[in-house]
Design a protein around this motif. Structure first.
Motif, PDB file in Angstrom:
ATOM      1  N   TYR A 175       5.192 -13.211  -5.941  1.00 34.12           N
ATOM      2  CA  TYR A 175       4.702 -12.128  -5.084  1.00 34.12           C
ATOM      3  C   TYR A 175       3.634 -12.657  -4.138  1.00 34.12           C
ATOM      4  O   TYR A 175       3.631 -12.371  -2.942  1.00 34.12           O
ATOM      5  CB  TYR A 175       4.087 -10.992  -5.918  1.00 34.12           C
ATOM      6  CG  TYR A 175       5.063 -10.285  -6.820  1.00 34.12           C
ATOM      7  CD1 TYR A 175       6.413 -10.231  -6.513  1.00 34.12           C
ATOM      8  CD2 TYR A 175       4.623  -9.640  -7.972  1.00 34.12           C
ATOM      9  CE1 TYR A 175       7.290  -9.575  -7.341  1.00 34.12           C
ATOM     10  CE2 TYR A 175       5.493  -8.986  -8.802  1.00 34.12           C
ATOM     11  CZ  TYR A 175       6.830  -8.954  -8.486  1.00 34.12           C
ATOM     12  OH  TYR A 175       7.686  -8.301  -9.306  1.00 34.12           O
ATOM     13  N   ASP A 208       3.963  -5.086  -9.559  1.00 36.12           N
ATOM     14  CA  ASP A 208       5.367  -4.982  -9.123  1.00 36.12           C
ATOM     15  C   ASP A 208       5.550  -3.833  -8.142  1.00 36.12           C
ATOM     16  O   ASP A 208       6.163  -3.966  -7.098  1.00 36.12           O
ATOM     17  CB  ASP A 208       6.299  -4.720 -10.320  1.00 36.12           C
ATOM     18  CG  ASP A 208       6.204  -5.783 -11.383  1.00 36.12           C
ATOM     19  OD1 ASP A 208       6.508  -6.937 -11.078  1.00 36.12           O
ATOM     20  OD2 ASP A 208       5.806  -5.453 -12.507  1.00 36.12           O
ATOM     21  N   GLU A 209       5.019  -2.666  -8.534  1.00 40.10           N
ATOM     22  CA  GLU A 209       5.284  -1.465  -7.756  1.00 40.10           C
ATOM     23  C   GLU A 209       4.511  -1.466  -6.443  1.00 40.10           C
ATOM     24  O   GLU A 209       5.037  -1.076  -5.401  1.00 40.10           O
ATOM     25  CB  GLU A 209       4.936  -0.220  -8.573  1.00 40.10           C
ATOM     26  CG  GLU A 209       5.912   0.048  -9.712  1.00 40.10           C
ATOM     27  CD  GLU A 209       5.748  -0.911 -10.882  1.00 40.10           C
ATOM     28  OE1 GLU A 209       4.679  -1.564 -10.977  1.00 40.10           O
ATOM     29  OE2 GLU A 209       6.672  -1.029 -11.700  1.00 40.10           O
ATOM     30  N   TYR A 239       3.596  -4.119  -4.889  1.00 34.41           N
ATOM     31  CA  TYR A 239       4.316  -5.116  -4.093  1.00 34.41           C
ATOM     32  C   TYR A 239       5.511  -4.483  -3.391  1.00 34.41           C
ATOM     33  O   TYR A 239       5.740  -4.712  -2.207  1.00 34.41           O
ATOM     34  CB  TYR A 239       4.763  -6.264  -4.994  1.00 34.41           C
ATOM     35  CG  TYR A 239       5.638  -7.273  -4.313  1.00 34.41           C
ATOM     36  CD1 TYR A 239       5.102  -8.243  -3.484  1.00 34.41           C
ATOM     37  CD2 TYR A 239       7.021  -7.235  -4.478  1.00 34.41           C
ATOM     38  CE1 TYR A 239       5.902  -9.155  -2.847  1.00 34.41           C
ATOM     39  CE2 TYR A 239       7.834  -8.153  -3.847  1.00 34.41           C
ATOM     40  CZ  TYR A 239       7.278  -9.111  -3.032  1.00 34.41           C
ATOM     41  OH  TYR A 239       8.086 -10.003  -2.398  1.00 34.41           O
ATOM     42  N   SER A 240       6.254  -3.653  -4.128  1.00 37.59           N
ATOM     43  CA  SER A 240       7.456  -3.056  -3.527  1.00 37.59           C
ATOM     44  C   SER A 240       7.089  -2.128  -2.363  1.00 37.59           C
ATOM     45  O   SER A 240       7.891  -1.903  -1.468  1.00 37.59           O
ATOM     46  CB  SER A 240       8.263  -2.294  -4.583  1.00 37.59           C
ATOM     47  OG  SER A 240       7.620  -1.094  -4.929  1.00 37.59           O
ATOM     48  N   CYS A 260       5.475  -4.919   0.618  1.00 41.29           N
ATOM     49  CA  CYS A 260       6.092  -6.200   0.972  1.00 41.29           C
ATOM     50  C   CYS A 260       6.951  -6.131   2.220  1.00 41.29           C
ATOM     51  O   CYS A 260       7.133  -7.136   2.891  1.00 41.29           O
ATOM     52  CB  CYS A 260       6.916  -6.749  -0.191  1.00 41.29           C
ATOM     53  SG  CYS A 260       8.420  -5.839  -0.523  1.00 41.29           S
ATOM     54  N   PHE A 277      12.915   0.645  -7.274  1.00 43.63           N
ATOM     55  CA  PHE A 277      13.351  -0.713  -6.940  1.00 43.63           C
ATOM     56  C   PHE A 277      14.683  -0.673  -6.193  1.00 43.63           C
ATOM     57  O   PHE A 277      14.906  -1.441  -5.264  1.00 43.63           O
ATOM     58  CB  PHE A 277      13.471  -1.562  -8.205  1.00 43.63           C
ATOM     59  CG  PHE A 277      12.148  -1.851  -8.869  1.00 43.63           C
ATOM     60  CD1 PHE A 277      10.998  -2.028  -8.114  1.00 43.63           C
ATOM     61  CD2 PHE A 277      12.042  -1.939 -10.244  1.00 43.63           C
ATOM     62  CE1 PHE A 277       9.776  -2.299  -8.707  1.00 43.63           C
ATOM     63  CE2 PHE A 277      10.827  -2.216 -10.852  1.00 43.63           C
ATOM     64  CZ  PHE A 277       9.692  -2.399 -10.088  1.00 43.63           C
ATOM     65  N   VAL A 310      14.004   0.314  -2.530  1.00 39.42           N
ATOM     66  CA  VAL A 310      13.434  -0.791  -1.753  1.00 39.42           C
ATOM     67  C   VAL A 310      14.500  -1.846  -1.485  1.00 39.42           C
ATOM     68  O   VAL A 310      14.610  -2.376  -0.374  1.00 39.42           O
ATOM     69  CB  VAL A 310      12.227  -1.416  -2.487  1.00 39.42           C
ATOM     70  CG1 VAL A 310      11.711  -2.623  -1.722  1.00 39.42           C
ATOM     71  CG2 VAL A 310      11.132  -0.395  -2.659  1.00 39.42           C
ATOM     72  N   PHE A 311      15.301  -2.120  -2.505  1.00 39.03           N
ATOM     73  CA  PHE A 311      16.393  -3.086  -2.344  1.00 39.03           C
ATOM     74  C   PHE A 311      17.353  -2.627  -1.248  1.00 39.03           C
ATOM     75  O   PHE A 311      17.752  -3.398  -0.374  1.00 39.03           O
ATOM     76  CB  PHE A 311      17.135  -3.246  -3.676  1.00 39.03           C
ATOM     77  CG  PHE A 311      18.223  -4.279  -3.642  1.00 39.03           C
ATOM     78  CD1 PHE A 311      17.914  -5.626  -3.687  1.00 39.03           C
ATOM     79  CD2 PHE A 311      19.556  -3.903  -3.573  1.00 39.03           C
ATOM     80  CE1 PHE A 311      18.913  -6.589  -3.667  1.00 39.03           C
ATOM     81  CE2 PHE A 311      20.557  -4.858  -3.542  1.00 39.03           C
ATOM     82  CZ  PHE A 311      20.243  -6.203  -3.588  1.00 39.03           C
ATOM     83  N   GLN A 341      15.703  -3.079   2.191  1.00 35.80           N
ATOM     84  CA  GLN A 341      15.688  -4.483   2.609  1.00 35.80           C
ATOM     85  C   GLN A 341      17.085  -4.917   3.039  1.00 35.80           C
ATOM     86  O   GLN A 341      17.243  -5.670   3.996  1.00 35.80           O
ATOM     87  CB  GLN A 341      15.193  -5.365   1.462  1.00 35.80           C
ATOM     88  CG  GLN A 341      13.699  -5.236   1.218  1.00 35.80           C
ATOM     89  CD  GLN A 341      13.233  -6.096   0.063  1.00 35.80           C
ATOM     90  OE1 GLN A 341      14.028  -6.518  -0.754  1.00 35.80           O
ATOM     91  NE2 GLN A 341      11.938  -6.342  -0.007  1.00 35.80           N
ATOM     92  N   PRO A 350      11.354 -12.061  -1.156  1.00 39.61           N
ATOM     93  CA  PRO A 350      11.245 -10.629  -1.474  1.00 39.61           C
ATOM     94  C   PRO A 350      12.585  -9.965  -1.755  1.00 39.61           C
ATOM     95  O   PRO A 350      12.706  -9.205  -2.715  1.00 39.61           O
ATOM     96  CB  PRO A 350      10.583 -10.045  -0.224  1.00 39.61           C
ATOM     97  CG  PRO A 350       9.786 -11.166   0.324  1.00 39.61           C
ATOM     98  CD  PRO A 350      10.588 -12.405   0.045  1.00 39.61           C
ATOM     99  N   MET A 360      13.492  -8.432  -5.398  1.00 43.22           N
ATOM    100  CA  MET A 360      13.798  -7.014  -5.588  1.00 43.22           C
ATOM    101  C   MET A 360      15.138  -6.864  -6.315  1.00 43.22           C
ATOM    102  O   MET A 360      15.294  -5.988  -7.162  1.00 43.22           O
ATOM    103  CB  MET A 360      13.813  -6.305  -4.229  1.00 43.22           C
ATOM    104  CG  MET A 360      13.432  -4.853  -4.280  1.00 43.22           C
ATOM    105  SD  MET A 360      11.933  -4.484  -5.248  1.00 43.22           S
ATOM    106  CE  MET A 360      10.688  -5.249  -4.226  1.00 43.22           C
TER     107      MET A 360
END
Lengths: 231, 108
Positions: free
Chosen positions: A82, A106-107, A109-110, A113, A167, A170-171, A174, B46, B50
């Motif tokens: 991270y 983690d969260e 960061y999501s 990021c 997650f 966010v995935f 992205q 990233p 994820m």
């Protein structure tokens, strides 16, 4: 005020997840004989969800300091990744930077990021408030859990799926935001292979090593594709 | 003594966690330019991480168990589908989580 409102809205999904996960942590911790003070201190100072669940076992079993350090190293090694991926985004953050780094879960960061805050808001304050709010949710959940014990007012089974959903969202974002999906597929593939080989409790570290190696090997090819796409 | 050992355990865990978080910034964050390979990894990691976290959340799903991972599959599909359609983070998460809770509490 606009900044606060924006940060609050961004962190709402994490609020739900953290309150529940924190609650679960507090309940479990209290059942091992460690009360509100411990829940507060651990939530505030360690502030790493999965590691804190492991820490309950370490505390209750009276583990040695060396084995606790090694365990932390294994469970939290992903934070190195991270950090590396946030080097540029957290550049020039000024006096709030140490806190941003400390609170990079983690969260959080999501949330920080990939998505850029609206141009009229100060990035530093947006990132700081997102980090701080998440931290507050987590500590609040932990303390509440230690307070209420096991008397939950409703059946919350399955509410932890909010983390999975976050997650996934966010995935998906992205995925939509990039033209080249190789990195995402490498992450999924390496994780699935390592999950099959090493099992659910030991696959994270091998998966991270494998995906990093694969991405380094694929670098010449990926950079050429990126140049081709832009040229 | 047990109390003191517990305090030390929490301190060690908190310390190691903080070191892991600060290390990358301490190593590469100064005035020096960051190596190109690190910048490349920062760009591609990233997405990969994820993907890994999604798998991590689903690591205990037993495809050969009683529900064959169907609640996770259905709720996950709703999250992704709804998000591609509406682009609303809160809506996607709330709908997926609610569906999952109903599925594991009532249906399966």
């Amino acid at each position: 005020m606009k900044t606060v409102k924006y940060a609050l809205l961004q962190t709402l999904p994490v609020m739900a997840g953290y309150l529940v996960l924190g609650l679960g942590f507090g309940v479990l911790l209290q059942s091992k004989g460690y009360g509100v003070g411990w829940a507060f201190a651990m939530g505030a100072l360690i502030y790493a969800g999965s590691m804190q669940y492991v820490a309950i076992d370490l505390l209750a079993g009276g583990a040695s300091l060396i084995s606790a350090a090694l365990m932390t190293l294994m469970v939290n090694a992903r934070h190195l990744f991270y950090g590396v991926s946030m080097l540029e985004r957290y550049r020039g953050m000024g006096p709030v930077k140490p806190y941003l780094i400390f609170a990079l879960t983690d969260e959080t960061y999501s949330l920080v990021c990939s998505k850029d805050p609206p141009a009229d808001l100060d990035r530093r304050w947006v990132f700081f408030l997102i980090s701080l709010l998440d931290h507050i949710y987590w500590v609040t959940g932990s303390v509440l859990g230690a307070l209420v014990g096991q008397a939950l007012p409703f059946d919350a089974t399955g509410i932890d799926f909010s983390m999975t959903s976050l997650f996934l969202v966010v995935f998906t974002e992205q995925w939509r935001g990039s033209q080249d999906h190789t990195a995402a597929l490498v992450g999924l593939g390496a994780s699935l292979v390592c999950l099959a080989v090493f099992g659910p409790s030991d696959f994270l570290i091998p998966a991270m090593v494998l995906m990093t190696l694969l991405l380094i090997l694929l670098r010449p090819w990926l950079e050429r594709r990126k140049e081709a796409a832009h040229g | 003594m047990a109390e003191l050992h517990s305090v030390l355990l929490v301190a060690v865990i908190a310390g190691v966690t903080a070191v892991l978080r600060f290390l990358p910034f301490a190593a590469f964050g100064g005035g020096r330019p960051t190596p190109r390979i690190i910048l490349y990894l920062a760009r591609v990691l990233p997405c990969a991480i994820m993907g890994m976290l999604v798998i991590y959340c689903l690591r205990n799903v037993d495809l050969w168990g009683a529900s064959h991972g169907l609640p996770e599959l259905l709720a996950g599909a709703v999250v992704v589908g709804l998000h591609l359609w509406k682009h609303n983070t809160l809506l996607s998460i709330a709908a997926g989580t609610a569906l999952y809770m109903v599925l594991v509490q009532v249906v399966f």
